[in-house]
Design a protein around this motif. Structure first.
Motif, PDB file in Angstrom:
ATOM      1  N   GLU A  63       0.820  -1.221   0.000  1.00 12.28           N
ATOM      2  CA  GLU A  63       0.000   0.000   0.000  1.00 12.28           C
ATOM      3  C   GLU A  63       0.845   1.259   0.000  1.00 12.28           C
ATOM      4  OE1 GLU A  63      -4.026  -0.884   2.570  1.00 12.28           O
ATOM      5  OE2 GLU A  63      -2.137  -0.570   3.586  1.00 12.28           O
ATOM      6  N   GLU A  64       1.982   1.160   0.710  1.00 15.51           N
ATOM      7  CA  GLU A  64       2.810   2.348   0.840  1.00 15.51           C
ATOM      8  C   GLU A  64       3.926   2.405  -0.200  1.00 15.51           C
ATOM      9  OE1 GLU A  64       3.718   2.156   5.013  1.00 15.51           O
ATOM     10  OE2 GLU A  64       1.560   2.042   5.410  1.00 15.51           O
ATOM     11  N   GLY A  65       3.866   1.459  -1.139  1.00 16.75           N
ATOM     12  CA  GLY A  65       4.793   1.499  -2.266  1.00 16.75           C
ATOM     13  C   GLY A  65       6.239   1.167  -1.930  1.00 16.75           C
ATOM     14  N   TYR A 117      -0.049  -2.945  -4.844  1.00 19.01           N
ATOM     15  CA  TYR A 117       1.116  -2.070  -4.975  1.00 19.01           C
ATOM     16  C   TYR A 117       0.851  -0.981  -6.022  1.00 19.01           C
ATOM     17  CZ  TYR A 117       5.730  -0.556  -6.511  1.00 19.01           C
ATOM     18  OH  TYR A 117       6.804   0.198  -6.885  1.00 19.01           O
ATOM     19  N   ARG A 120      -1.915   1.305  -4.746  1.00 18.21           N
ATOM     20  CA  ARG A 120      -1.577   1.939  -3.460  1.00 18.21           C
ATOM     21  C   ARG A 120      -2.780   1.978  -2.522  1.00 18.21           C
ATOM     22  NH1 ARG A 120       2.856   1.798  -5.645  1.00 18.21           N
ATOM     23  NH2 ARG A 120       4.430   3.453  -5.618  1.00 18.21           N
ATOM     24  N   GLU A 121      -3.652   0.993  -2.645  1.00 15.94           N
ATOM     25  CA  GLU A 121      -4.751   0.925  -1.674  1.00 15.94           C
ATOM     26  C   GLU A 121      -5.302  -0.491  -1.613  1.00 15.94           C
ATOM     27  OE1 GLU A 121      -7.807   3.584  -3.021  1.00 15.94           O
ATOM     28  OE2 GLU A 121      -8.525   2.181  -4.527  1.00 15.94           O
TER      29      GLU A 121
END
Ligand code: ASP
Ligand code: MG
Length: 471
Positions: A63-65, A117, A120-121
């Motif tokens: 999610e946070e890359g 990824y 991002r959610e």
């Protein structure tokens, strides 16, 4: 080992009992042993070791890359599960089939994670899907390991075994009536065929087919539900301790295993963090009247702790003394609260709105002060929430003490026995310990009180020794 024969049993293996190929083999040998004795068995598997935590970390990384971290966790998960498959499944042909499916599940996981990824959610629904890989992998490996030991075993995903839930992803509730009927329909034929049903713990499915999870530690709930649906003689929760203890053995070396507890007592213990227990699992077994036993995979000949509907009188009033650390005490004082309906409700509502769980409450009859215990890390947020909820013009003083601990004394025998409180507090007073706050539920199963953190261990010792609970 105990000679348990011709019973219908549900075995649930927790993560530590499945961490690595040797432990999986050990668990499979237990299943084989009891199945050869003529028992009919259903097995529920948790994810291996800390897999669920790793999956959660994987989700955050995606999610946070954080690509490198994501890769590292995926690689670790792949090697853990492939190594377990190779080490726990002996037969060559079975091993290849097992590995193929493990690889294909891991590939699915990769695809789903890379979707997250790029987006991002994640949604609660996709999170549950990702968490389900832990149990699906471990259960499949377990099934193959049993087969390669010559035990007939059939793999079930929670939903296929009849665990139907609502769609509150992350903490889904099983739809009880449907579950009980379906479980019987789906699993009874397997047992009649003489096979072992191996079921993923922790996960269920909504009526329209989405995978859900039952909350952390939810495999216990899967196990007791299956036991209930099948009318099992006992549900054994296999873990890495000999049972529930009279107190934390790290506090007191003389702590002993408690041979028997009632459901009510066990729920009190579970709330105070006793290892290997999920409160909702016990509730399910409470209404179903199923006997639950906590057993140690590393010491299977020990009888463990048996949990039954009522307490068997062992001549002791108090069964356990527990210590809850990392808490804070918040006290709200103010004459405005006196005789004013709704003041306690307003405080509690403000905490609920902030998502803060209240562990313990006490209010004096004068109503001029109310004290609450919350997790220490949430204490500042709790104070803020209460402040915000105060009406303009109301005079309230809010105090917060972070250096406190809760001591809980548990035992059904205390019910209706005069003098328990005086003995408990007498033992504590003799050691010069000051008690700050007290709460006793009207069920009288539990007396909880608050002391300075530095006095916590000594208070536990005082009561444990006074009641002669130790070895
Ligand atoms: N694997 C899940 C967890 O770690 C469920 C369980 O172990 O019971 O919470
Ligand atoms: Mg686990």
């Amino acid at each position: 080992m105990q000679e348990i024969i011709e019973l219908k049993l549900v075995f649930k293996f927790g993560g530590t009992s499945l961490a690595g190929p040797d432990r999986i083999r050990n668990a499979c040998n237990l299943v084989k042993h009891y199945s050869l004795l003529g028992n009919r068995l259903v097995v529920v598997c948790s994810a291996m070791g800390d897999t669920t935590d790793h999956l959660l970390a994987l989700l955050s990384a995606a999610e946070e890359g954080r690509r490198d971290e994501m890769e590292a966790i995926l690689t670790q998960l792949e090697s853990d599960h492939l190594e377990a498959t190779r080490g726990a499944v002996d037969d060559g042909e079975l091993r290849r089939a097992a590995e193929d499916r493990v690889r294909s599940m891991l590939l699915d996981l990769r695809h789903i994670i890379s979707g997250i990824y790029f987006l991002r959610e994640s949604t609660p629904k996709s999170r549950d899907l990702i968490l389900s890989f832990g149990e699906r992998l471990s259960t499949w490996i377990f099934t193959c390991s049993l087969r390669s030991m010559g035990v007939g075993a059939e793999y079930f995903e929670g939903g296929d075994a009849g665990i139907v839930t609502d769609s509150e992803f992350g903490y889904a509730t099983p739809l009880l009536e449907q579950c009980l009927t379906l479980v019987r329909e789906r699993l009874e034929p397997v047992l009649s065929r003489g096979s072992v049903a191996v079921v993923t713990g922790f996960i269920g499915r909504t009526p329209d087919g989405a995978i859900t999870t039952l909350g952390r530690g939810g495999s216990d709930l899967t196990a007791t539900l299956l036991g209930w649906g099948l009318g099992a003689d006992e549900v054994w929760l296999w873990t890495d301790v000999d049972g529930l203890m009279t107190t934390d053995p790290r506090i007191l070396k003389t702590a002993k295993v408690i041979p028997q507890l009632s459901y009510d007592e066990a729920i009190e213990m579970a709330v105070f963090g006793a290892k290997g227990l999920h409160p909702r699992a016990l509730e399910a077994s409470y209404y179903g009247g199923i006997r639950v036993r906590i057993k140690n995979t590393f010491n299977p000949s020990a009888p463990g702790t048996l949990i039954t509907s009522s307490s068997i009188n062992t001549g002791t009033l108090v069964k356990a003394v527990l210590l809850l650390r990392d808490v804070a005490m918040i006290t709200v004082k103010g004459a405005t609260a006196v005789g004013r309906p709704g003041s306690a409700a307003r405080i509690l509502q403000s905490l609920a709105n902030a998502g803060i769980n209240v562990v313990m409450i006490s209010q004096s009859a004068s109503e001029s002060s109310i004290s609450l215990i919350v997790a220490r890390r949430l204490a500042d947020r709790a104070v803020e929430a209460i402040k915000r909820s105060t009406d303009a013009g109301m005079v309230q003083k809010i105090e917060c003490e972070k250096d406190v601990a809760v001591v809980a004394v548990v035992g059904e025998g205390m019910k209706g026995t005069p003098g328990v409180a005086s003995r408990v507090f007498g033992a504590v007073a003799k050691r010069g310990i000051n008690v700050r706050m007290i709460a006793q539920g009207s069920s009288e199963l539990n007396i909880s009180f608050v002391v300075k953190e530095s006095d916590g261990v000594e208070a536990v010792k005082a009561i444990h020794e006074d009641y002669g609970l130790g070895a």
